[in-house]
Design a protein around this motif. Structure first.
Motif, PDB file in Angstrom:
ATOM      1  N   THR A 129       0.831  -1.203   0.000  1.00  0.00           N
ATOM      2  CA  THR A 129       0.000   0.000   0.000  1.00  0.00           C
ATOM      3  C   THR A 129       0.870   1.259   0.000  1.00  0.00           C
ATOM      4  OG1 THR A 129      -1.718  -1.176   1.227  1.00  0.00           O
ATOM      5  CG2 THR A 129      -1.846   1.218   1.210  1.00  0.00           C
ATOM      6  N   ALA A 130       1.888   1.264   0.845  1.00  0.00           N
ATOM      7  CA  ALA A 130       2.758   2.452   0.934  1.00  0.00           C
ATOM      8  C   ALA A 130       3.421   2.733  -0.410  1.00  0.00           C
ATOM      9  CB  ALA A 130       3.811   2.246   2.025  1.00  0.00           C
ATOM     10  N   ALA A 131       3.930   1.691  -1.043  1.00  0.00           N
ATOM     11  CA  ALA A 131       4.589   1.887  -2.340  1.00  0.00           C
ATOM     12  C   ALA A 131       3.576   2.371  -3.382  1.00  0.00           C
ATOM     13  CB  ALA A 131       5.232   0.578  -2.792  1.00  0.00           C
ATOM     14  N   ARG A 132       2.379   1.798  -3.359  1.00  0.00           N
ATOM     15  CA  ARG A 132       1.345   2.158  -4.353  1.00  0.00           C
ATOM     16  C   ARG A 132       0.969   3.631  -4.250  1.00  0.00           C
ATOM     17  NH1 ARG A 132      -3.854   0.805  -2.914  1.00  0.00           N
ATOM     18  NH2 ARG A 132      -3.140  -1.134  -1.938  1.00  0.00           N
ATOM     19  N   VAL A 133       0.721   4.116  -3.027  1.00  0.00           N
ATOM     20  CA  VAL A 133       0.242   5.497  -2.891  1.00  0.00           C
ATOM     21  C   VAL A 133       1.379   6.514  -3.069  1.00  0.00           C
ATOM     22  CG1 VAL A 133      -1.757   4.864  -1.507  1.00  0.00           C
ATOM     23  CG2 VAL A 133       0.358   5.456  -0.349  1.00  0.00           C
ATOM     24  N   LEU A 134       2.557   6.193  -2.582  1.00  0.00           N
ATOM     25  CA  LEU A 134       3.668   7.154  -2.709  1.00  0.00           C
ATOM     26  C   LEU A 134       4.157   7.223  -4.156  1.00  0.00           C
ATOM     27  CD1 LEU A 134       5.509   6.346   0.636  1.00  0.00           C
ATOM     28  CD2 LEU A 134       4.111   8.369   0.113  1.00  0.00           C
ATOM     29  N   ASP A 135       4.096   6.093  -4.874  1.00  0.00           N
ATOM     30  CA  ASP A 135       4.436   6.114  -6.309  1.00  0.00           C
ATOM     31  C   ASP A 135       3.440   7.001  -7.054  1.00  0.00           C
ATOM     32  OD1 ASP A 135       6.481   4.347  -5.857  1.00  0.00           O
ATOM     33  OD2 ASP A 135       5.596   2.667  -6.983  1.00  0.00           O
ATOM     34  N   ARG A 136       2.160   6.819  -6.749  1.00  0.00           N
ATOM     35  CA  ARG A 136       1.130   7.599  -7.464  1.00  0.00           C
ATOM     36  C   ARG A 136       1.323   9.093  -7.242  1.00  0.00           C
ATOM     37  NH1 ARG A 136      -4.039   6.802  -9.869  1.00  0.00           N
ATOM     38  NH2 ARG A 136      -5.053   8.836  -9.961  1.00  0.00           N
ATOM     39  N   LEU A 137       1.717   9.461  -6.027  1.00  0.00           N
ATOM     40  CA  LEU A 137       1.930  10.877  -5.713  1.00  0.00           C
ATOM     41  C   LEU A 137       3.324  11.350  -6.127  1.00  0.00           C
ATOM     42  CD1 LEU A 137       0.207  10.810  -2.217  1.00  0.00           C
ATOM     43  CD2 LEU A 137      -0.511  12.251  -4.151  1.00  0.00           C
ATOM     44  N   ALA A 138       4.152  10.425  -6.627  1.00  0.00           N
ATOM     45  CA  ALA A 138       5.527  10.738  -7.048  1.00  0.00           C
ATOM     46  C   ALA A 138       6.271  11.509  -5.954  1.00  0.00           C
ATOM     47  CB  ALA A 138       5.525  11.510  -8.367  1.00  0.00           C
ATOM     48  N   VAL A 139       6.158  10.998  -4.743  1.00  0.00           N
ATOM     49  CA  VAL A 139       6.825  11.660  -3.603  1.00  0.00           C
ATOM     50  C   VAL A 139       8.343  11.596  -3.788  1.00  0.00           C
ATOM     51  CG1 VAL A 139       7.285  11.428  -1.128  1.00  0.00           C
ATOM     52  CG2 VAL A 139       4.933  11.338  -1.986  1.00  0.00           C
ATOM     53  N   ALA A 140       8.980  12.725  -3.563  1.00  0.00           N
ATOM     54  CA  ALA A 140      10.427  12.824  -3.812  1.00  0.00           C
ATOM     55  C   ALA A 140      11.118  13.551  -2.656  1.00  0.00           C
ATOM     56  CB  ALA A 140      10.667  13.569  -5.124  1.00  0.00           C
ATOM     57  N   ALA A 141      12.432  13.444  -2.659  1.00  0.00           N
ATOM     58  CA  ALA A 141      13.247  14.063  -1.607  1.00  0.00           C
ATOM     59  C   ALA A 141      12.961  15.558  -1.518  1.00  0.00           C
ATOM     60  CB  ALA A 141      14.723  13.837  -1.911  1.00  0.00           C
ATOM     61  N   GLY A 142      12.880  16.044  -0.286  1.00  0.00           N
ATOM     62  CA  GLY A 142      12.690  17.471  -0.059  1.00  0.00           C
ATOM     63  C   GLY A 142      11.235  17.888   0.029  1.00  0.00           C
ATOM     64  N   GLN A 143      10.322  16.999  -0.372  1.00  0.00           N
ATOM     65  CA  GLN A 143       8.899  17.350  -0.288  1.00  0.00           C
ATOM     66  C   GLN A 143       8.387  17.175   1.145  1.00  0.00           C
ATOM     67  OE1 GLN A 143       6.888  14.919  -3.225  1.00  0.00           O
ATOM     68  NE2 GLN A 143       7.260  16.442  -4.821  1.00  0.00           N
ATOM     69  N   THR A 144       7.281  17.828   1.416  1.00  0.00           N
ATOM     70  CA  THR A 144       6.597  17.635   2.704  1.00  0.00           C
ATOM     71  C   THR A 144       5.333  16.821   2.459  1.00  0.00           C
ATOM     72  OG1 THR A 144       7.463  19.705   3.599  1.00  0.00           O
ATOM     73  CG2 THR A 144       5.490  18.795   4.661  1.00  0.00           C
ATOM     74  N   VAL A 145       5.224  15.718   3.181  1.00  0.00           N
ATOM     75  CA  VAL A 145       4.092  14.799   3.016  1.00  0.00           C
ATOM     76  C   VAL A 145       3.301  14.759   4.315  1.00  0.00           C
ATOM     77  CG1 VAL A 145       3.426  12.399   2.561  1.00  0.00           C
ATOM     78  CG2 VAL A 145       5.404  13.395   1.378  1.00  0.00           C
ATOM     79  N   LEU A 146       1.987  14.882   4.209  1.00  0.00           N
ATOM     80  CA  LEU A 146       1.096  14.738   5.364  1.00  0.00           C
ATOM     81  C   LEU A 146       0.473  13.347   5.316  1.00  0.00           C
ATOM     82  CD1 LEU A 146      -0.602  15.826   7.769  1.00  0.00           C
ATOM     83  CD2 LEU A 146      -2.210  16.744   6.066  1.00  0.00           C
ATOM     84  N   VAL A 147       0.613  12.602   6.414  1.00  0.00           N
ATOM     85  CA  VAL A 147      -0.017  11.283   6.517  1.00  0.00           C
ATOM     86  C   VAL A 147      -1.099  11.371   7.580  1.00  0.00           C
ATOM     87  CG1 VAL A 147       0.303   8.818   6.968  1.00  0.00           C
ATOM     88  CG2 VAL A 147       2.122  10.130   5.816  1.00  0.00           C
ATOM     89  N   GLN A 148      -2.335  11.235   7.142  1.00  0.00           N
ATOM     90  CA  GLN A 148      -3.485  11.281   8.069  1.00  0.00           C
ATOM     91  C   GLN A 148      -3.735   9.858   8.571  1.00  0.00           C
ATOM     92  OE1 GLN A 148      -5.307  13.654   9.395  1.00  0.00           O
ATOM     93  NE2 GLN A 148      -7.505  13.314   9.200  1.00  0.00           N
ATOM     94  N   GLY A 149      -3.764   9.681   9.904  1.00  0.00           N
ATOM     95  CA  GLY A 149      -3.883   8.320  10.460  1.00  0.00           C
ATOM     96  C   GLY A 149      -2.538   7.636  10.469  1.00  0.00           C
ATOM     97  N   ALA A 150      -1.495   8.380  10.918  1.00  0.00           N
ATOM     98  CA  ALA A 150      -0.120   7.908  10.778  1.00  0.00           C
ATOM     99  C   ALA A 150       0.271   6.845  11.798  1.00  0.00           C
ATOM    100  CB  ALA A 150       0.844   9.098  10.883  1.00  0.00           C
ATOM    101  N   SER A 151      -0.514   6.689  12.872  1.00  0.00           N
ATOM    102  CA  SER A 151      -0.130   5.729  13.910  1.00  0.00           C
ATOM    103  C   SER A 151      -0.711   4.339  13.671  1.00  0.00           C
ATOM    104  CB  SER A 151      -0.593   6.235  15.281  1.00  0.00           C
ATOM    105  OG  SER A 151      -1.999   6.439  15.258  1.00  0.00           O
ATOM    106  N   GLY A 152      -1.493   4.175  12.615  1.00  0.00           N
ATOM    107  CA  GLY A 152      -2.098   2.876  12.343  1.00  0.00           C
ATOM    108  C   GLY A 152      -1.121   1.916  11.684  1.00  0.00           C
ATOM    109  N   GLY A 153      -1.591   0.705  11.477  1.00  0.00           N
ATOM    110  CA  GLY A 153      -0.734  -0.325  10.897  1.00  0.00           C
ATOM    111  C   GLY A 153      -0.228   0.054   9.525  1.00  0.00           C
ATOM    112  N   THR A 154      -1.049   0.730   8.739  1.00  0.00           N
ATOM    113  CA  THR A 154      -0.631   1.147   7.393  1.00  0.00           C
ATOM    114  C   THR A 154       0.093   2.490   7.453  1.00  0.00           C
ATOM    115  OG1 THR A 154      -2.571   0.002   6.535  1.00  0.00           O
ATOM    116  CG2 THR A 154      -1.433   1.511   5.034  1.00  0.00           C
ATOM    117  N   GLY A 155      -0.468   3.433   8.194  1.00  0.00           N
ATOM    118  CA  GLY A 155       0.113   4.776   8.250  1.00  0.00           C
ATOM    119  C   GLY A 155       1.566   4.767   8.702  1.00  0.00           C
ATOM    120  N   ALA A 156       1.887   3.931   9.684  1.00  0.00           N
ATOM    121  CA  ALA A 156       3.263   3.900  10.198  1.00  0.00           C
ATOM    122  C   ALA A 156       4.256   3.485   9.118  1.00  0.00           C
ATOM    123  CB  ALA A 156       3.354   2.949  11.395  1.00  0.00           C
TER     124      ALA A 156
END
Ligand code: NAP
Length: 304
Positions: A129-156
């Motif tokens: 899941t993490a790879a799927r969503v971060l690839d889609r958003l093309a997250v890259a070095a230096g960006q700021t990413v907000l993770v809503q529900g970050a303490s859950g099994g997936t969010g962490a």
């Protein structure tokens, strides 16, 4: 062998462990003697019937998406893995069945030595899941990413994958989980009323991408990202109303490469898959009850 299954949608008690015929590895698959398997929030949603329109299941339905264990059958055409190897992996989105003594996996990677069986058990679903969503958003070095529900099994795991890409991560969770989020490397804040103001104070340069692992706050999240295309949710079925993409195994190509990414990060000591609770397989109902609270800190697993 024993397997957890349900024969009707309903509350946790509809899941029961019963004797079933052994599955076998088909072409491109492996079978493992399961040491531990995951009970994800998605399993709860499938069992409750909440996903019956999106992903209807055929009864009896064997539960469990991911697992860790020892390879005991290798299907035709499979290379790079042998009977006796320790692996973690997933059964696939349609056929599940890892909450069992034996499970067929369609995607896997070598179990990192740093992880015990419980930690490895719930890793595959979160890593894919993490790879799927971060690839889609093309997250890259230096960006700021907000993770809503970050303490859950997936969010962490999303938090740690984004950090490994070089992003700065702001994560939301209940206040008692803020030290935990700091320990993962995220800047914590609470979700709920006032979210946008709190995030803007923590990220005055703006938020480049948002991964929503909770649902229910898309207007705020889109406002923070400035564009619905910069938000991906895995949990909000009202996504389309907000112009946001709802990513799931049926909508997007699975990002199975996330398993190898996770194994590599774990070997470097850069990925933990915290286990909130481990139950014996026979206590699958208690595992579903805990998953249903939406407040377990990490993965819920069943040990065989
Ligand atoms: N579409 C997909 O491919 C996919 C894949 C995996 C998971 N999912 C879905 O993603 C969601 C999260 O999965 P998970 O495994 O991480 O679940 P989980 O372990 O139960 O985590 C729930 C998280 O949500 C937070 N939370 C609870 N209530 C909230 C609220 N009202 N607002 C914001 N956050 C809230 C919790 O924070 P605190 O405990 O700190 O309050 C925790 O961080 C589930 O809905 C699951 O079905 C979808």
């Amino acid at each position: 062998m024993r397997a957890a299954q349900f024969t009707a949608y309903g509350p946790p008690a509809v899941v029961h462990v019963t004797e079933v015929p052994e599955p076998h590895a088909g072409p491109g698959e492996i079978r493992v003697a399961v040491r531990a398997s995951g009970v994800a929030a998605g399993e709860v949603a499938l069992r409750s019937g909440r996903l019956r329109d999106l992903m209807p299941v055929a009864f009896p339905f064997r539960t469990g998406f991911d697992a860790a264990g020892v390879v005991d059958e290798v299907g035709a055409g499979v290379t790079g893995v042998r009977v006796g190897d320790a692996v973690f992996g997933a059964a696939g989105f349609a056929r599940r069945g890892t909450n069992a003594d034996l499970a067929v996996l369609t995607a896997w990677a070598a179990k990192p030595a740093a992880w015990d069986w419980a930690e490895a058990a719930g890793a595959a679903g979160a890593a894919e899941t993490a790879a799927r969503v971060l690839d889609r958003l093309a997250v890259a070095a230096g960006q700021t990413v907000l993770v809503q529900g970050a303490s859950g099994g997936t969010g962490a795991v999303v938090v740690q994958f984004a950090l490994a890409l070089g992003a700065v991560v702001v994560g939301t969770a209940s206040e008692h989980n803020h030290d935990y989020l700091r320990s993962l490397g995220a800047v914590p804040t609470t979700y709920g009323p006032g979210l946008a103001g709190r995030v803007r104070a923590l990220a005055p340069g703006g938020v480049d991408a948002v991964v929503d692992c909770a649902g229910g706050a898309l207007p705020d999240l889109v406002g923070l990202a400035g564009d619905p295309a910069r938000v991906v949710t895995i949990a909000d079925f009202a996504a389309r109303e907000h112009g946001v993409h709802l990513s799931h195994g049926g909508a997007d190509a699975p990002a199975w490469h996330g398993l190898a990414v996770a194994a590599g990060l774990a070997d470097e000591g850069r990925l933990r898959v915290p286990v909130a609770a481990a139950f014996p397989l026979d206590e699958v109902v208690a595992a579903h009850e805990l998953a249903e609270t939406r407040h377990a800190r990490g993965k819920i697993v069943l040990t065989s």
